[in-house]
Scaffold this active site. Structure first.
Site, PDB file in Angstrom:
ATOM      1  N   ARG A  68      41.732  43.832  29.784  1.00  0.00           N
ATOM      2  CA  ARG A  68      42.934  43.912  28.942  1.00  0.00           C
ATOM      3  C   ARG A  68      43.110  42.648  28.110  1.00  0.00           C
ATOM      4  O   ARG A  68      43.711  42.687  27.039  1.00  0.00           O
ATOM      5  CB  ARG A  68      44.173  44.230  29.781  1.00  0.00           C
ATOM      6  CG  ARG A  68      44.211  45.693  30.225  1.00  0.00           C
ATOM      7  CD  ARG A  68      45.370  45.978  31.142  1.00  0.00           C
ATOM      8  NE  ARG A  68      45.302  45.236  32.388  1.00  0.00           N
ATOM      9  CZ  ARG A  68      44.692  45.650  33.494  1.00  0.00           C
ATOM     10  NH1 ARG A  68      44.106  46.828  33.513  1.00  0.00           N
ATOM     11  NH2 ARG A  68      44.676  44.920  34.576  1.00  0.00           N
ATOM     12  N   GLU A 105      41.757  38.218  44.757  1.00  0.00           N
ATOM     13  CA  GLU A 105      42.626  38.554  45.877  1.00  0.00           C
ATOM     14  C   GLU A 105      41.888  39.407  46.906  1.00  0.00           C
ATOM     15  O   GLU A 105      42.147  39.338  48.085  1.00  0.00           O
ATOM     16  CB  GLU A 105      43.851  39.356  45.416  1.00  0.00           C
ATOM     17  CG  GLU A 105      44.703  38.724  44.346  1.00  0.00           C
ATOM     18  CD  GLU A 105      44.292  39.118  42.941  1.00  0.00           C
ATOM     19  OE1 GLU A 105      45.149  39.589  42.180  1.00  0.00           O
ATOM     20  OE2 GLU A 105      43.105  38.948  42.590  1.00  0.00           O
TER      21      GLU A 105
END
Length: 187
Positions: A68, A105
């Site tokens: 993005r 993460e």
């Protein structure tokens, strides 16, 4: 020129953002920018505010992070009359490349930029992405830019996920978060 129905990116994000519970895994609230990108007024005000921040940081070139960040970074670069450096996920560019591995993460990943064709020596790069979470992607992109001879003069993102420590990992370079508090949005 068309008048924008939003007074700020924050207003556009509040109106158009979609929240998806338990994605990509249980306990995670995913903040989906897809409806923001699909609305002309929302996209325009977000890109305009990102552009102002990048210009104030003295960008010579915009670094857009896969994926993005490509969309947003390309629009910002176009607005400012600058080039955009596509910082890709590993394996998407032909060799030779400069590679930087980093932790996410949920695991590990790697970013790459071309080793040839884009001279970054002495250039000021502002990195543009959609979300700041742990900061791993932006730190890896910074390492890539520096290894290629450029310097990262700031970071501009649309959203920040609180509590993951990303902001602390970015050091002293300016950070602008469009949907953040007023302190995060200042240079």
């Amino acid at each position: 020129m068309k008048t924008n129905k939003y007074a700020s990116a924050r207003d556009a994000l509040a109106d158009k953002m979609r929240f998806v519970q338990d994605f990509p895994e249980k306990g995670v609230l995913f903040e989906d920018l897809t409806p923001v990108l699909a609305d002309g007024d929302a996209l325009q005000i977000v890109v305009d505010e990102l552009s102002v921040a990048c210009q104030e940081m003295g960008a010579d070139i915009i670094g857009g992070l896969d994926a993005r960040g490509f969309l947003l970074g390309s629009a910002v670069a176009y607005n400012l009359g600058l080039g955009v450096l596509a910082i890709r996920k590993k394996g998407k560019l032909p060799p030779p490349v400069i590679t930087q591995e980093y932790e996410l993460e949920y695991g590990t990943a790697a970013l790459e930029i071309p080793a040839d064709g884009s001279d970054l020596h002495g250039k000021k790069v502002v990195l543009v992405d959609d979300v700041l979470a742990t900061g791993g992607t932006l730190v890896a992109a910074t390492d890539l830019i520096e290894r290629a001879g450029g310097s990262v003069t700031g970071y501009v993102v649309v959203l920040e996920v609180d509590g993951l420590g990303g902001r602390a990992r970015l050091g002293d370079a300016p950070l602008v978060v469009l949907n953040g508090d007023s302190a995060a949005a200042s240079l």
